[in-house]
Design a protein around this motif. Structure first.
Motif, mmCIF file in Angstrom:
data_model
loop_
_atom_site.group_PDB
_atom_site.id
_atom_site.type_symbol
_atom_site.label_atom_id
_atom_site.label_comp_id
_atom_site.label_asym_id
_atom_site.label_seq_id
_atom_site.Cartn_x
_atom_site.Cartn_y
_atom_site.Cartn_z
ATOM 1 N N SER A 123 0.844 -1.195 0.000
ATOM 2 C CA SER A 123 0.000 0.000 0.000
ATOM 3 C C SER A 123 0.883 1.249 0.000
ATOM 4 N N GLU A 124 0.326 2.325 -0.525
ATOM 5 C CA GLU A 124 1.083 3.587 -0.606
ATOM 6 C C GLU A 124 1.527 4.035 0.788
ATOM 7 N N ARG A 125 0.659 3.826 1.761
ATOM 8 C CA ARG A 125 0.971 4.222 3.138
ATOM 9 C C ARG A 125 2.178 3.432 3.662
ATOM 10 N N THR A 126 2.190 2.103 3.400
ATOM 11 C CA THR A 126 3.304 1.258 3.851
ATOM 12 C C THR A 126 4.601 1.667 3.154
ATOM 13 N N GLN A 127 4.508 1.939 1.838
ATOM 14 C CA GLN A 127 5.695 2.368 1.092
ATOM 15 C C GLN A 127 6.309 3.616 1.722
ATOM 16 N N LYS A 128 5.450 4.593 2.034
ATOM 17 C CA LYS A 128 5.949 5.850 2.627
ATOM 18 C C LYS A 128 6.557 5.618 4.001
ATOM 19 N N THR A 129 5.979 4.668 4.745
ATOM 20 C CA THR A 129 6.454 4.390 6.105
ATOM 21 C C THR A 129 7.843 3.761 6.098
ATOM 22 N N ILE A 130 8.069 2.822 5.168
ATOM 23 C CA ILE A 130 9.343 2.084 5.203
ATOM 24 C C ILE A 130 10.442 2.701 4.332
ATOM 25 N N GLU A 131 10.057 3.585 3.390
ATOM 26 C CA GLU A 131 11.042 4.182 2.471
ATOM 27 C C GLU A 131 12.253 4.790 3.176
ATOM 28 N N PRO A 132 12.043 5.545 4.279
ATOM 29 C CA PRO A 132 13.201 6.174 4.936
ATOM 30 C C PRO A 132 14.216 5.175 5.481
ATOM 31 N N PHE A 133 13.792 3.919 5.679
ATOM 32 C CA PHE A 133 14.685 2.927 6.289
ATOM 33 C C PHE A 133 15.414 2.069 5.255
ATOM 34 N N ILE A 134 15.159 2.340 3.961
ATOM 35 C CA ILE A 134 15.778 1.528 2.906
ATOM 36 C C ILE A 134 16.937 2.288 2.274
ATOM 37 N N ALA A 135 18.053 1.597 2.101
ATOM 38 C CA ALA A 135 19.217 2.191 1.444
ATOM 39 C C ALA A 135 19.828 1.160 0.513
ATOM 40 N N ASN A 136 20.577 1.658 -0.472
ATOM 41 C CA ASN A 136 21.328 0.739 -1.328
ATOM 42 C C ASN A 136 22.605 0.360 -0.613
ATOM 43 N N GLY A 137 22.819 -0.912 -0.427
ATOM 44 C CA GLY A 137 24.034 -1.375 0.244
ATOM 45 C C GLY A 137 24.719 -2.429 -0.597
ATOM 46 N N PRO A 138 25.939 -2.827 -0.197
ATOM 47 C CA PRO A 138 26.659 -3.858 -0.956
ATOM 48 C C PRO A 138 25.892 -5.173 -0.944
ATOM 49 N N CYS A 139 25.956 -5.884 -2.049
ATOM 50 C CA CYS A 139 25.317 -7.199 -2.156
ATOM 51 C C CYS A 139 25.946 -8.141 -1.130
ATOM 52 N N GLU A 140 25.096 -8.869 -0.402
ATOM 53 C CA GLU A 140 25.604 -9.754 0.653
ATOM 54 C C GLU A 140 26.284 -11.001 0.091
ATOM 55 N N SER A 141 26.032 -11.278 -1.173
ATOM 56 C CA SER A 141 26.616 -12.475 -1.785
ATOM 57 C C SER A 141 28.021 -12.203 -2.338
ATOM 58 N N CYS A 142 28.160 -11.099 -3.111
ATOM 59 C CA CYS A 142 29.463 -10.808 -3.734
ATOM 60 C C CYS A 142 30.201 -9.673 -3.028
ATOM 61 N N TYR A 143 29.581 -9.096 -1.983
ATOM 62 C CA TYR A 143 30.170 -7.986 -1.199
ATOM 63 C C TYR A 143 30.587 -6.803 -2.073
ATOM 64 N N GLY A 144 29.768 -6.519 -3.099
ATOM 65 C CA GLY A 144 30.025 -5.347 -3.943
ATOM 66 C C GLY A 144 30.942 -5.601 -5.116
ATOM 67 N N SER A 145 31.519 -6.822 -5.221
ATOM 68 C CA SER A 145 32.463 -7.096 -6.314
ATOM 69 C C SER A 145 31.749 -7.353 -7.643
ATOM 70 N N ARG A 146 30.445 -7.690 -7.593
ATOM 71 C CA ARG A 146 29.578 -7.869 -8.752
ATOM 72 C C ARG A 146 29.789 -9.187 -9.497
ATOM 73 N N LEU A 147 30.732 -10.006 -9.012
ATOM 74 C CA LEU A 147 31.098 -11.238 -9.713
ATOM 75 C C LEU A 147 30.507 -12.492 -9.065
ATOM 76 N N SER A 148 30.454 -13.574 -9.853
ATOM 77 C CA SER A 148 29.940 -14.849 -9.361
ATOM 78 C C SER A 148 30.907 -15.452 -8.339
#
Length: 743
Positions: free
Chosen positions: A241-266
């Motif tokens: 819902s739009e209300r939920t999106q607005k509520t959680i948006e401030p807590f979301i950030a782009n962070g390094p991938c937990e699998s490749c740790y930002g290296s982008r590789l397999s």
């Protein structure tokens, strides 16, 4: 026998029937004030015709997909070579384009691992994050994923009972809070800042655990990060819902991938190593460190690839980019860095008898590094190429075999060849360039006394090594240091965020589209439209190309755009209004003998004489003061250089008092004769009670500072320290500062 590129009767823009000869296989440098016509000769005449002739060699079918280049306005252009234009346009390319891909070093590094990596994967594409076989499957080769922003989700100064969890589900008294506090895993009165590693891991990534929250009710506890990911990150946010999106948006950030740790590789690619390091480890290193790591590879089977890699990497070091890493995204490079990265690519090519055209390649270079650039220009020439450079820096102009000075002034008062010959002869010439090249401003011996200071404490942004420094108020402070030393990290990324009231005048674009121009940006276009309306007793909206008066065929843009999909869009002059942007009837209305397109075609200097309105005159005077008198009122802001964008912003801010001004290399694109003008403006701001902080390489500006902060000693990891703080006269005595040697 010396051969020449010959131009006869060139009339592009402000050129006045220019006839000139450019010697082939030599370094020719074009000089002159901003707006004098240098670029009109080099880019709009020579480069444009070379591009047009090259395009004509393709079939009609292929030409349909190429941008149309119109024939320059000239009587004759002869003996052209194929042109390679190395400009200051930022490389762009999104997150898939890195220094490694832009310089063609990444494919060589992939070949190295395909041949020598253990376990061996056999193919180079297995090490490419742009290939489905090599990219991380979790983040699709982006290296980034949406994640919970812990800085916003937790208050480390509080305990759980005090409301340390700031998430909507974690409020004190709520079900989420009850599950955490009744789990038995935590001391609910202990501040999060005092948690052990295990306690913090349990809070963020704790394994599922059934918790009795009372009333016979059991609810499963899961670590905050994992629970948040399950509920929100791993779902399509737009389905909530739009209300939920607005509520959680401030807590979301782009962070390094937990699998490749930002290296982008397999995981396969990351497991393959040479000398204990994988390809991501090497790509992350500074270029100078990477050279050492490559040098240590002594497997004879890898020798040819290693040698090729070392040649490319040395080119980056030689041009002063040793502080970059191969995984640096090209979007984050400055215009000057972008240009030098492009230059490296061409240096390693084997083409000869090519015409290389450069647009102020010294931008962003410390005086220490200019000789490196000169060596590279000479190398291109010695490989049998013609090198043409538009430049203001005296130390680059010195390296020219031939100098062509355009002037005498800007706009309609320019467009004439003032001098042709050697650098030594230019110094004896009485043109503006000749006069100012032989002058240097003295070191300021009586600097102003600061009225106070603003502290920066324990700065660690990027390469800064726990830096604490004071910015004096009420004076002109110049921050110096080699490229990549940490100047921008200190001022733009540390000082400015802590002082949001500061007026930042940088080189970012001022107009988001081609409809913005100096007249609209300064607000004088409203006055101009009203003046036309009053003089002709008609509606003012008729004189807006964005409204009633605009040509209906091109919607008031002056050109018709064709989308060429994967190529740059193609713009052709509107056949109805012929680029004038207005309906024919609007052009019949005049003000003091001029119609609206005549007025928009005026330079700012010409408009000063044409208008007697006080408000208009004040704004035009400010534009002229910052050295932009040559711009026309209707020139699209999207066509301005970084230096011009910076100065047009400065013109709009000159009237403010009691403020902190931050400027990032304001001398970019400025002729030596305009630098004193810029210093006068800075001094006027300081005398008006302002604090002015300038990041700068120009030695005249450095010498005229009240206070200098020198950052270094080198770029990247070997920088980030304060080498000197003090008045200009004392800088000379600093043994650590590289800048001291040149002042």
């Amino acid at each position: 026998m010396q051969e020449f590129i010959e131009i006869k009767g060139a009339r592009e823009n402000n050129l006045k029937n220019v006839t000139v000869r450019i010697p082939k296989r030599q370094i020719t440098i074009f000089t002159g004030v901003s707006g004098s016509g240098k670029s009109s000769i080099v880019f709009d005449t020579v480069a444009a015709e070379a591009q047009r002739l090259l395009n004509e060699t393709f079939s009609a079918f292929v030409r349909n997909f190429l941008p149309k280049v119109s024939q320059p306005d000239a009587d004759a252009i002869r003996n052209l070579n194929m042109a390679i234009i190395v400009d200051q346009k930022r490389l762009g390319g999104g997150s898939s384009s890195t220094v490694g891909t832009a310089t063609d070093i990444a494919p060589i590094l992939r070949t190295l691992f395909a041949k020598g990596g253990q376990p061996n994967l056999g193919h180079g594409y297995m090490f490419s994050f742009n290939n489905p076989q090599g990219m991380c499957q979790t983040c699709d080769g982006l290296g980034q994923m949406m994640a919970l922003d812990l800085e916003k989700a937790l208050d480390y100064t509080k305990s759980l009972n005090e409301g340390a969890v700031l998430l909507p589900d974690g409020k004190v008294g709520g079900w989420g809070w009850k599950v955490i506090t009744k789990s038995g895993l935590f001391d609910n009165d202990k501040k999060l800042a005092d948690y052990s590693d295990k306690e913090m891991h349990d809070l963020l990534h704790g394994e599922p655990l059934k918790v009795d929250v009372g009333g016979g009710l059991n609810i499963k506890f899961v670590g905050l990060v994992d629970e948040f990911a399950r509920k929100y990150i791993k779902r399509d946010l737009k389905s909530l819902s739009e209300r939920t999106q607005k509520t959680i948006e401030p807590f979301i950030a782009n962070g390094p991938c937990e699998s490749c740790y930002g290296s982008r590789l397999s995981q396969q690619a990351l497991a393959s190593k040479i000398n204990g390091q994988n390809i991501a480890d090497l790509s992350r290193m500074q270029i100078d460190e990477l050279l050492e790591a490559i040098d240590a590879m002594d497997d004879p089977a890898l020798a040819p690839v290693v040698e090729m890699l070392k040649t490319r990497l040395r080119s980056l070091v030689e041009i002063g980019l040793d502080y970059l890493s191969l995984d640096r995204v090209t979007d984050t490079l400055s215009g000057g860095e972008s240009q030098r990265v492009k230059l490296v690519k061409y240096l390693n090519g084997t083409l000869s008898d090519v015409m290389y055209i450069f647009d102020e390649p010294s931008v962003g270079l410390h005086p220490r590094d200019v000789h490196r650039l000169n060596d590279l220009l000479k190398q291109l020439r010695d490989n049998g190429n013609t090198v043409i450079v538009v430049e203001h820096d005296p130390d680059v102009i010195k390296v020219a075999d031939h100098v062509i000075d355009v002037g005498p002034h800007a706009g309609s008062k320019g467009g004439t060849i003032m001098f042709e010959g050697t650098y030594a002869d230019l110094l004896k010439n009485d043109s503006l360039t000749g006069t100012y090249l032989s002058k240097t401003l003295p070191v300021k011996l009586e600097p102003r006394t600061a009225s106070g200071s603003i502290a920066i404490e324990h700065a660690t942004k990027n390469n800064l090594h726990d830096v604490s420094v004071s910015i004096p108020t009420g004076v002109l402070t110049v921050v110096t240091g080699v490229a990549g030393s940490g100047k921008s990290s200190l001022i733009n990324q540390t000082f400015v965020p802590e002082h949001p009231e500061a007026i930042v005048i940088d080189q970012s674009a001022v107009g988001v589209n081609s409809r913005s121009n100096p007249a609209t940006y300064t607000g004088i276009f409203d006055v101009i439209r009203k003046s036309f309306a009053n003089a002709n007793k008609v509606d003012a909206s008729l004189f807006s190309f964005n409204s009633k008066g605009g040509c209906e065929n091109c919607q008031g843009t002056g050109y018709v755009t064709t989308d060429l999909a994967f190529l740059d869009e193609q713009k052709l002059l509107c056949e109805i209004c012929e680029g004038k942007r207005y309906k024919e009837e609007v052009l019949g209305y005049t003000l003091n003998g001029k119609n609206i397109t005549d007025v928009l075609a005026m330079t700012i200097a010409e408009a000063q004489e044409f208008f007697d309105d006080k408000d208009v005159s004040k704004k035009l005077d400010a534009m002229n003061d910052v050295g932009l008198g040559y711009l026309s009122l209707g020139q699209p802001l999207s066509t301005l250089s970084g230096g011009e964008c910076q100065r047009i912003k400065l013109a709009g801010e000159l009237h403010k008092k009691g403020s902190v001004y931050v400027m990032d290399e304001p001398t970019t694109g400025l002729h030596a004769s305009d630098i004193q003008h810029l210093l006068d403006i800075m001094n006027r701001l300081v005398d008006g009670g302002n604090t002015v902080v300038v990041i700068e390489h120009n030695l005249d500006v450095i010498r005229q500072a009240d206070w200098i902060i020198d950052v270094g000693p080198e770029g990247g990891k070997r920088g980030g320290k304060i080498l000197f703080e003090g008045v200009p006269a004392d800088l000379k005595r600093s043994k650590e500062s590289l800048t001291a040697r040149y002042v």
